[in-house]
Design an enzyme around this catalytic site. Sequence first.
Site, PDB file in Angstrom:
ATOM      1  N   GLU A  41       0.825  -1.227   0.000  1.00 48.00           N
ATOM      2  CA  GLU A  41       0.000   0.000   0.000  1.00 48.00           C
ATOM      3  C   GLU A  41       0.856   1.274   0.000  1.00 48.00           C
ATOM      4  O   GLU A  41       0.602   2.224   0.725  1.00 48.00           O
ATOM      5  CB  GLU A  41      -0.981  -0.008   1.189  1.00 48.00           C
ATOM      6  CG  GLU A  41      -2.016  -1.122   1.034  1.00 48.00           C
ATOM      7  CD  GLU A  41      -3.222  -1.018   1.956  1.00 48.00           C
ATOM      8  OE1 GLU A  41      -3.288  -0.051   2.728  1.00 48.00           O
ATOM      9  OE2 GLU A  41      -4.076  -1.900   1.883  1.00 48.00           O
TER      10      GLU A  41
HETATM   11  C1  LIG Z   1       3.164  -9.625   0.770  1.00 48.88           C
HETATM   12  C2  LIG Z   1       2.746  -8.688  -0.303  1.00 48.88           C
HETATM   13  C3  LIG Z   1       1.408  -8.531  -0.591  1.00 48.88           C
HETATM   14  C4  LIG Z   1       1.020  -7.699  -1.657  1.00 48.88           C
HETATM   15  N1  LIG Z   1      -0.298  -7.651  -2.031  1.00 48.88           N
HETATM   16  C5  LIG Z   1      -0.621  -7.015  -3.188  1.00 48.88           C
HETATM   17  C6  LIG Z   1      -1.937  -7.118  -3.722  1.00 48.88           C
HETATM   18  O1  LIG Z   1      -2.809  -7.725  -3.125  1.00 48.88           O
HETATM   19  N2  LIG Z   1      -2.201  -6.520  -4.892  1.00 48.88           N
HETATM   20  C7  LIG Z   1      -1.247  -5.807  -5.577  1.00 48.88           C
HETATM   21  O2  LIG Z   1      -1.539  -5.303  -6.643  1.00 48.88           O
HETATM   22  N3  LIG Z   1       0.014  -5.684  -5.094  1.00 48.88           N
HETATM   23  C8  LIG Z   1       0.343  -6.279  -3.933  1.00 48.88           C
HETATM   24  N4  LIG Z   1       1.623  -6.177  -3.443  1.00 48.88           N
HETATM   25  C9  LIG Z   1       2.589  -5.379  -4.159  1.00 48.88           C
HETATM   26  C10 LIG Z   1       3.092  -4.173  -3.395  1.00 48.88           C
HETATM   27  O3  LIG Z   1       2.154  -3.152  -3.437  1.00 48.88           O
HETATM   28  C11 LIG Z   1       4.442  -3.811  -4.021  1.00 48.88           C
HETATM   29  O4  LIG Z   1       5.348  -4.758  -3.520  1.00 48.88           O
HETATM   30  C12 LIG Z   1       4.879  -2.429  -3.747  1.00 48.88           C
HETATM   31  O5  LIG Z   1       4.151  -1.559  -4.540  1.00 48.88           O
HETATM   32  C13 LIG Z   1       6.359  -2.230  -4.011  1.00 48.88           C
HETATM   33  O6  LIG Z   1       6.728  -2.728  -5.247  1.00 48.88           O
HETATM   34  P1  LIG Z   1       8.057  -3.626  -5.367  1.00 48.88           P
HETATM   35  O7  LIG Z   1       7.998  -4.677  -4.318  1.00 48.88           O
HETATM   36  O8  LIG Z   1       8.164  -4.069  -6.757  1.00 48.88           O
HETATM   37  O9  LIG Z   1       9.227  -2.640  -4.984  1.00 48.88           O
HETATM   38  P2  LIG Z   1       9.873  -1.503  -5.899  1.00 48.88           P
HETATM   39  O10 LIG Z   1       8.826  -0.687  -6.531  1.00 48.88           O
HETATM   40  O11 LIG Z   1      10.914  -2.113  -6.743  1.00 48.88           O
HETATM   41  O12 LIG Z   1      10.543  -0.591  -4.777  1.00 48.88           O
HETATM   42  C14 LIG Z   1      11.809  -0.921  -4.197  1.00 48.88           C
HETATM   43  C15 LIG Z   1      12.195   0.203  -3.232  1.00 48.88           C
HETATM   44  O13 LIG Z   1      12.345   1.423  -3.951  1.00 48.88           O
HETATM   45  C16 LIG Z   1      11.624   2.451  -3.296  1.00 48.88           C
HETATM   46  N5  LIG Z   1      11.166   3.408  -4.299  1.00 48.88           N
HETATM   47  C17 LIG Z   1      10.523   3.171  -5.454  1.00 48.88           C
HETATM   48  N6  LIG Z   1      10.279   4.329  -6.089  1.00 48.88           N
HETATM   49  C18 LIG Z   1      10.790   5.318  -5.331  1.00 48.88           C
HETATM   50  C19 LIG Z   1      10.835   6.739  -5.417  1.00 48.88           C
HETATM   51  N7  LIG Z   1      10.338   7.396  -6.438  1.00 48.88           N
HETATM   52  N8  LIG Z   1      11.410   7.417  -4.412  1.00 48.88           N
HETATM   53  C20 LIG Z   1      11.933   6.782  -3.341  1.00 48.88           C
HETATM   54  N9  LIG Z   1      11.918   5.459  -3.203  1.00 48.88           N
HETATM   55  C21 LIG Z   1      11.346   4.734  -4.179  1.00 48.88           C
HETATM   56  C22 LIG Z   1      10.479   1.747  -2.577  1.00 48.88           C
HETATM   57  O14 LIG Z   1      10.051   2.508  -1.472  1.00 48.88           O
HETATM   58  C23 LIG Z   1      11.160   0.458  -2.157  1.00 48.88           C
HETATM   59  O15 LIG Z   1      11.822   0.698  -0.948  1.00 48.88           O
HETATM   60  C24 LIG Z   1       2.006  -6.982  -2.374  1.00 48.88           C
HETATM   61  C25 LIG Z   1       3.350  -7.109  -2.029  1.00 48.88           C
HETATM   62  C26 LIG Z   1       3.728  -7.968  -1.021  1.00 48.88           C
HETATM   63  C27 LIG Z   1       5.187  -8.110  -0.717  1.00 48.88           C
END
Ligand SMILES: Cc1cc2nc3c(=O)[nH]c(=O)nc-3n(C[C@H](O)[C@H](O)[C@H](O)COP(=O)(O)OP(=O)(O)OC[C@H]3O[C@@H](n4cnc5c(N)ncnc54)[C@H](O)[C@@H]3O)c2cc1C
Length: 800
Positions: free
Chosen positions: A499
């Site tokens: 989220e």
């Molecule tokens: C257990 C779990 C349940 C989930 N459930 C759902 C679900 O039900 N439905 C769904 O659609 N998604 C779901 N998600 C997805 C979740 O919303 C994403 O994991 C999240 O959006 C982060 O994406 P990512 O893991 O690919 O990390 P990335 O986007 O690769 O981010 C990696 C890091 O970079 C940082 N970052 C990225 N952009 C910036 C920026 N511009 N400035 C500063 N920092 C930045 C982030 O804060 C993070 O620390 C789930 C994820 C998990 C792990």
Amino acid sequence: MIWLIALLTLSWGLLYFKVSMAKATLIIGLLLSVYLYINGLTSTGKTLWIGFLALFIPLTVPAIRQRLISRWLFMLMKSALPPMSQTEQEALEAGNTWWDAELFSGDPDWKVLQHLPPAHLSDEEQAFIDGPVTTLCSMLNDWDITHNRKDLPKEVWNYIKKHKFCGMIIPKKYGGLEFSDHAHSEIVMKISSRSSTAAVTVMVPNSLGPAKLLLVYGTEQQKNHYLPRLATGAEIPAFALTGPLAGSDAGAIPDTGVVCYEQFAGKEQVLGIRLNWDKRYITLGPVATVLGLAFKLYDPDHLLGDKEYLGITVALIPTNTTGVSIGRRHLPLNSAFQNGPNWGKNVFIPLDWIIGGVAQVGNGWKMLVQCLTTGRAISLPALSVGGAKFACRNTGAYARIRNQFNVPIGEFEGIEEVLARMAGETYILDAARKVTNAALDQGEKPAVISAILKYELTERMRRILNDAMDIQAGSGICLGPKNYLGRLYQVIPVSITVEGANILTRTMMIFGQGAMRCHPFIQQEMAALEENNLKQFDALLFSHIGFFLHNMAASLWLGLTNAFFHTVPGNQNTKRYYQQITRLSSGFALLTDYALLTLGGALKRKERISGRFADALSNLYLCSCVLKYYQDQGNLDDEAPLMHWACQHTLYHAQQALLSLCRNLPLRPIAGLIRTLIFPLGKTIIEPNDLLIRQTARILLSESATRNRLTYGIYTNDNADDATGRIEVAFQAVLAAAPVEAKIRAAQKQKIIAKGNPILLIKEALINNVITEQEVSLLMAADKARLAAIAVDDFSPEEL
Ligand SMILES: Cc1cc2nc3c(=O)[nH]c(=O)nc-3n(C[C@H](O)[C@H](O)[C@H](O)COP(=O)(O)OP(=O)(O)OC[C@H]3O[C@@H](n4cnc5c(N)ncnc54)[C@H](O)[C@@H]3O)c2cc1C
């Protein structure tokens, strides 16, 4: 010199009291006339008059002002305006503003908070919590769920469905429970104090997902079909946005839908969408019967209109549709909630599967950010408070039960400091949760505050659980059925990541969105620039300049007087904190304008600057919630240490964030001058002192109404065979035996019996009539319960 001082003081007063430009011109003109009358037409008098006329005439007459000043600034700002994508624009427009806008104003109107009725539960909601929620909690065995089954037991799934746990937000007319946001939060909080797997399972269908989207945007037909089925768990929903190539940048999803005609359900030519997607991390995905799918919609054959790209769209896809593959499961850090990837290959759906039908084509992003605004403020914050209360209650008790060096570890100053932090932070978390729930239940949808809650409560919960682990030491580390903390500790990063991942939320969203939405002028100024409306831009710009100058004058006055004379609500205990919030809010508003002025559009990329602004704003919000909550609780004396700790801690961190901004904003000499205006007497806000730390820590070490209130709403039990039940039992037994141990210690001091561990000296104490037989049984019971409470699990190699 006297006249100059009079002029400066008068100008400062005019700015401080926000006197209008016309009146200020008149008053300064009068002062200069008096000067002229007394001193005659001297050369200084002439210079002052020329300066006055040259400055004030263009400023006071709008037509001249627009021609000479605003027109140039208009052109400059229009060319410097950073481009904004549609997704950014829609994210910015989500929800509304509330107390966050007051904090941006530099002079919060406390009536807004004072008039907010406290969050409350209806009788029906309370009965649900006391009944089905408590029963559900008693059915949950976290170790069995996370280690043995890697899933909830079948009877738990059935119980969740039967009692409509997935339909809390669904209105009764569709068969749901129609609970308030506060009830929803209390329920998630209680379940999370027993099993995070069960909490996430219940939380997701009630947060951002098909039900929420249908409620706000669905057609009546879609609502009538899906909502009753979602309420009873006949349909299990999942919300599918994230994929391998689009995480935080969810607007970049590569998943596509193409408008076309195809054969469907026995009909030859059905207008619909051919979908292809690749999603991962989808909670409840592996067991879902319906996916809320986000994709980018294209119409290359112009079957719906002129545009080729129609934008992000959301549709409901039954998972048994041809072409849908529900993959295997992810294993999110040993938590056992259902989560996994899914794919769709050439899946054809009719247009009326789009949530809201054709009318909502391309509105998917707006729908998502709007719905996220409230969900984000409820679920993860509730889960965080559940974890925090759980850690306070059990680890606090453990610190009283566990002895080292013949002393309960909770009495060591080092542990006291950590316990105080856990208790104080938990008070902050609960206050923020309850006050925000109250606002949500009044219909507010504050987008920036929801981001603050998500970020701050999950981060602070992480710190509390880290602290709890340090106190529990080996007993927190060795996993097994007796370990009540390890699994909770392991699952923390999930709430940090979902989220809106926390780093991004802090450094981009809170202040980025706040500066646009909550600032009294920025959004309107940008609208005037967009609309090429010079007249409106001129009026806004000069009000904005007045606002900036007022904040300079106010910051200096409030800094010099430490806000002592500022009228605020509150009593003897709290008044100074209200005054400090006002004072720091004024500095915050001043620095915001300074940053916008010096960095402009580049501020978007200055995430460290934005992050510090977020810290200041968040701490001011949390402190406001603590004061409001303390007042709603009836200004209880026994809660005062928690309130003091929470206010001093948050205000100190808000101050540090502002100071750090002063050290890092551009044009160092001017930034230094602004620092002097905001902090003329240096750092006046200090962190909780040792006495307060001791008083706060003590709350967790003994049975009291304060401790029970602080941890109220979580699941507790006194089953000696249960992971936390044995802690409750031992805590009571150890407290009951404490006066007996004290007697033995006193006898040891008087040299009636030898020195050493009271438990080992029971016989000697009895022989010497220091204690009675009855007291011996209290000591024995405490010792037995203590041994059970500190026991950890071991496994055979085969079991592992
Ligand atoms: C257990 C779990 C349940 C989930 N459930 C759902 C679900 O039900 N439905 C769904 O659609 N998604 C779901 N998600 C997805 C979740 O919303 C994403 O994991 C999240 O959006 C982060 O994406 P990512 O893991 O690919 O990390 P990335 O986007 O690769 O981010 C990696 C890091 O970079 C940082 N970052 C990225 N952009 C910036 C920026 N511009 N400035 C500063 N920092 C930045 C982030 O804060 C993070 O620390 C789930 C994820 C998990 C792990």
